[in-house]
Enzyme design. Structure first.
Site, short mmCIF file in Angstrom:
data_model
loop_
_atom_site.label_atom_id
_atom_site.label_comp_id
_atom_site.label_asym_id
_atom_site.label_seq_id
_atom_site.Cartn_x
_atom_site.Cartn_y
_atom_site.Cartn_z
N ARG A 106 0.08 5.65 -7.65
CA ARG A 106 -1.12 5.76 -6.82
C ARG A 106 -2.14 4.72 -7.26
O ARG A 106 -1.84 3.90 -8.13
CB ARG A 106 -1.72 7.17 -6.93
CG ARG A 106 -2.17 7.50 -8.33
CD ARG A 106 -2.73 8.92 -8.39
NE ARG A 106 -3.30 9.19 -9.71
CZ ARG A 106 -3.75 10.37 -10.07
NH1 ARG A 106 -3.70 11.40 -9.26
NH2 ARG A 106 -4.27 10.53 -11.27
N TRP A 145 2.04 -11.23 -9.50
CA TRP A 145 2.60 -11.40 -8.15
C TRP A 145 2.99 -12.85 -7.89
O TRP A 145 4.04 -13.13 -7.33
CB TRP A 145 1.62 -10.88 -7.08
CG TRP A 145 1.61 -9.38 -7.00
CD1 TRP A 145 0.52 -8.56 -7.15
CD2 TRP A 145 2.72 -8.51 -6.78
NE1 TRP A 145 0.89 -7.24 -7.02
CE2 TRP A 145 2.23 -7.18 -6.80
CE3 TRP A 145 4.08 -8.71 -6.57
CZ2 TRP A 145 3.06 -6.06 -6.61
CZ3 TRP A 145 4.91 -7.60 -6.39
CH2 TRP A 145 4.40 -6.30 -6.41
N SER A 187 8.36 -9.01 -1.19
CA SER A 187 7.20 -8.71 -0.34
C SER A 187 7.22 -7.22 0.06
O SER A 187 6.16 -6.58 0.15
CB SER A 187 7.23 -9.62 0.89
OG SER A 187 6.34 -9.15 1.85
N ARG A 214 -4.46 -4.39 3.30
CA ARG A 214 -3.34 -4.79 2.43
C ARG A 214 -2.02 -4.92 3.18
O ARG A 214 -1.21 -5.77 2.86
CB ARG A 214 -3.14 -3.74 1.33
CG ARG A 214 -4.32 -3.51 0.42
CD ARG A 214 -4.55 -4.71 -0.46
NE ARG A 214 -5.67 -4.52 -1.36
CZ ARG A 214 -5.56 -4.10 -2.60
NH1 ARG A 214 -4.39 -3.82 -3.10
NH2 ARG A 214 -6.63 -3.97 -3.36
N CYS A 252 -0.97 -2.56 -16.96
CA CYS A 252 -1.33 -1.17 -16.63
C CYS A 252 -0.05 -0.35 -16.76
O CYS A 252 0.94 -0.62 -16.08
CB CYS A 252 -1.88 -1.17 -15.20
SG CYS A 252 -1.59 0.30 -14.23
N CYS A 254 1.50 1.25 -13.65
CA CYS A 254 1.99 0.24 -12.71
C CYS A 254 3.29 -0.37 -13.24
O CYS A 254 4.24 -0.62 -12.50
CB CYS A 254 0.98 -0.89 -12.52
SG CYS A 254 -0.69 -0.32 -12.19
P1 FAD Z 1 -2.63 -8.57 -4.43
O1 FAD Z 1 -1.96 -7.32 -3.93
O2 FAD Z 1 -2.70 -8.76 -5.90
O3 FAD Z 1 -1.87 -9.80 -3.75
C1 FAD Z 1 -2.09 -11.17 -4.09
C2 FAD Z 1 -1.85 -12.03 -2.86
O4 FAD Z 1 -0.49 -11.88 -2.42
C3 FAD Z 1 -2.68 -11.61 -1.65
O5 FAD Z 1 -3.91 -12.25 -1.64
C4 FAD Z 1 -1.82 -12.01 -0.47
O6 FAD Z 1 -2.02 -13.35 -0.12
C5 FAD Z 1 -0.42 -11.89 -0.99
N1 FAD Z 1 0.22 -10.62 -0.56
C6 FAD Z 1 -0.27 -9.37 -0.67
N2 FAD Z 1 0.62 -8.47 -0.26
C7 FAD Z 1 1.72 -9.17 0.14
C8 FAD Z 1 2.97 -8.79 0.67
N3 FAD Z 1 3.32 -7.52 0.84
N4 FAD Z 1 3.85 -9.77 0.97
C9 FAD Z 1 3.54 -11.08 0.78
N5 FAD Z 1 2.37 -11.49 0.27
C10 FAD Z 1 1.47 -10.54 -0.05
N6 FAD Z 1 -2.32 -1.09 -8.26
C11 FAD Z 1 -2.53 0.23 -8.12
O7 FAD Z 1 -3.64 0.64 -7.79
N7 FAD Z 1 -1.52 1.14 -8.34
C12 FAD Z 1 -0.27 0.75 -8.72
O8 FAD Z 1 0.61 1.59 -8.94
C13 FAD Z 1 -0.03 -0.66 -8.87
N8 FAD Z 1 1.19 -1.09 -9.27
C14 FAD Z 1 1.38 -2.43 -9.48
C15 FAD Z 1 2.62 -2.87 -9.93
C16 FAD Z 1 2.83 -4.22 -10.17
C17 FAD Z 1 4.18 -4.67 -10.67
C18 FAD Z 1 1.77 -5.16 -9.95
C19 FAD Z 1 1.97 -6.62 -10.22
C20 FAD Z 1 0.54 -4.72 -9.50
C21 FAD Z 1 0.33 -3.36 -9.25
N9 FAD Z 1 -0.90 -2.91 -8.79
C22 FAD Z 1 -1.10 -1.56 -8.63
C23 FAD Z 1 -1.96 -3.85 -8.40
C24 FAD Z 1 -1.86 -4.20 -6.88
O9 FAD Z 1 -0.54 -4.56 -6.52
C25 FAD Z 1 -2.77 -5.38 -6.51
O10 FAD Z 1 -2.38 -6.51 -7.27
C26 FAD Z 1 -4.24 -5.09 -6.75
O11 FAD Z 1 -4.59 -3.93 -6.05
C27 FAD Z 1 -5.13 -6.28 -6.28
O12 FAD Z 1 -4.89 -6.51 -4.91
P2 FAD Z 1 -5.36 -7.80 -4.12
O13 FAD Z 1 -5.85 -7.36 -2.79
O14 FAD Z 1 -6.27 -8.58 -4.98
O15 FAD Z 1 -4.07 -8.67 -3.82
#
Ligand code: FAD
Length: 389
Positions: A149, A162, A190, A222, A314, A317
């Protein structure tokens, strides 16, 4: 999101979004019971493994600013909502007690565990490091006590993870089939990213009311506004579903230690019997000798993705990142390495799956199944919001 639900999921999937929604509706209840069973709810994780790709000299990120930026006023929030707590593990859900695992006191072992025989090195068919599960420093974590979550993890660290994951998709070979493999690799990562985004939006902390619940606006930002990301979750569902379909005949051969877990076996059957082989056609990807080099490349790149999870700061995560990348790695092994017509060879590969690969496989399927359920709920919320606007 604007997408035709009666169109095919595409990329080797001869199934529509609506058909997957229907399958998911049928299996959701049993799948949920399955991952809550004692056998499936504990995962083994090495929390102390060093990030193998870049120097992590800061160790654990104690400075919140480097790990988190998704909420602007963290400092105003109480201690129990701080990301170190949200992203940590629930009390008493982690156990380092190795004896409990070995003696199968509560984690039932598969009886005819002919697998995991050490010292027998064949060709590499692994898409992740299965040795991790044997490591002395690995601990057992109760997945049901630590739901995936919102944790507040974000900022530079998660972006770095990422972008490293997406960088693995740079195949340099110039051969036929490369674009299909590249497309599949991209859709897998993705889809994982989008599924995590769906869970953190669905189980989100409202810091004004203190309540956890779905956040439609965040979901749209997102995932929902990007039909390709939604489609990639369905693609991943098809991949894992096909892997489960493929091993089902060989799972019935495995016996569980006690009668209690016979129940688990019937739950597995009731989930997998609703799946269909046309959901994904793995033969289109690496179908000839020319592509076997490409397959090796694909395998080692996917292995890197699973290792990148050791760089996630984290804990919660990292746990779910590890579970899901292991689940995909196991699916890929089943789909691409069980390609013999010989029944004994197939049985041997399935027998060699470790317990934790099996646990990861079913939990990954559950995560995707939950994502699809949430996407359908978010769609209803979105349509309702248009009516009341
Ligand atoms: P991010 O999600 O970090 O994405 C970075 C960039 O990637 C975006 O700006 C966009 O251009 C691109 N992007 C985004 N989504 C996609 C997609 N689906 N396909 C292709 N490109 C895409 N957060 C939690 O709250 N709970 C969790 O359990 C959690 N688990 C995680 C597990 C891992 C392995 C990682 C690396 C991160 C996790 N996070 C978790 C953090 C979360 O995934 C985001 O990184 C964080 O919320 C910041 O989001 P953001 O909007 O800055 O962009």
């Amino acid at each position: 999101c604007k997408m035709d639900k009666d169109s095919l999921v595409g990329s080797s999937c001869d199934v529509t979004f609506t058909e997957i929604n229907d399958i998911n509706h049928k299996i959701r209840h049993d799948l949920l019971s399955l991952v809550h069973s004692d056998f499936f709810k504990y995962f083994k994780l090495n929390l102390y493994k060093q990030c193998p790709f870049w120097s992590d000299s800061n160790g654990y990120c104690v400075n919140r600013a480097c790990a988190v930026d998704v909420i602007e006023d963290w400092d105003q929030l109480p201690e129990y909502w701080q990301p170190e707590i949200l992203g940590g593990f629930a009390n008493e859900s982690v156990s380092a007690d190795k004896a409990r695992d070995d003696e199968c006191a509560f984690l039932d072992q598969l009886c005819d565990k002919s697998f995991a025989q050490k010292g027998q090195k064949g060709p590499d068919i692994e898409y992740c490091d299965v040795e991790d599960f044997d490591h002395d420093e690995s601990v057992l974590v109760d997945l049901t006590a630590n739901p995936e979550r919102f944790t507040g993890y974000g900022g530079e660290q998660s972006s770095q993870i990422w972008s490293s994951v997406y960088r693995e998709n740079c195949f340099s070979m110039n051969e036929t089939g490369q674009s299909l493999a590249k497309d599949a690799f991209y859709r897998l990562v993705s889809g994982l990213h989008a599924s995590i985004g769906t869970h953190l939006s669905n189980d989100h902390l409202n810091t004004e009311t203190g309540k956890w619940g779905p956040n439609l606006e965040l979901f749209m930002l997102r995932v929902g506004n990007f039909p390709d990301r939604v489609a990639n979750i369905y693609f991943n569902y098809a991949v894992v579903a096909k892997a489960l379909w493929k091993i089902q005949p060989y799972l019935s051969h495995l016996g569980f230690c006690n009668a209690y877990h016979e129940d688990v076996k019937s739950m597995i059957t009731s989930v997998v019997s609703n799946l269909d082989s046309k959901i994904f056609n793995e033969d289109l990807l690496f179908h000839d000798d020319i592509s076997s080099k490409l397959k090796d490349d694909f395998r080692s790149r996917f292995k890197n993705v699973t290792k990148i999870m050791d760089c996630v700061h984290c804990d919660r995560c990292r746990l779910w990142g590890k579970v899901q990348t292991t689940g995909y790695a196991t699916s890929l092994k089943i789909l691409f390495e069980i390609d013999s017509d010989d029944e004994d060879v197939k049985q041997t590969i399935v027998d060699k799956l470790t317990k934790y690969e099996l646990i990861a496989l079913f939990n990954t399927f559950d995560r995707l199944s939950k994502s699809i359920e949430s996407i359908n709920n978010f769609e209803k919320m979105y349509n309702d919001s248009l009516l009341t606007a």
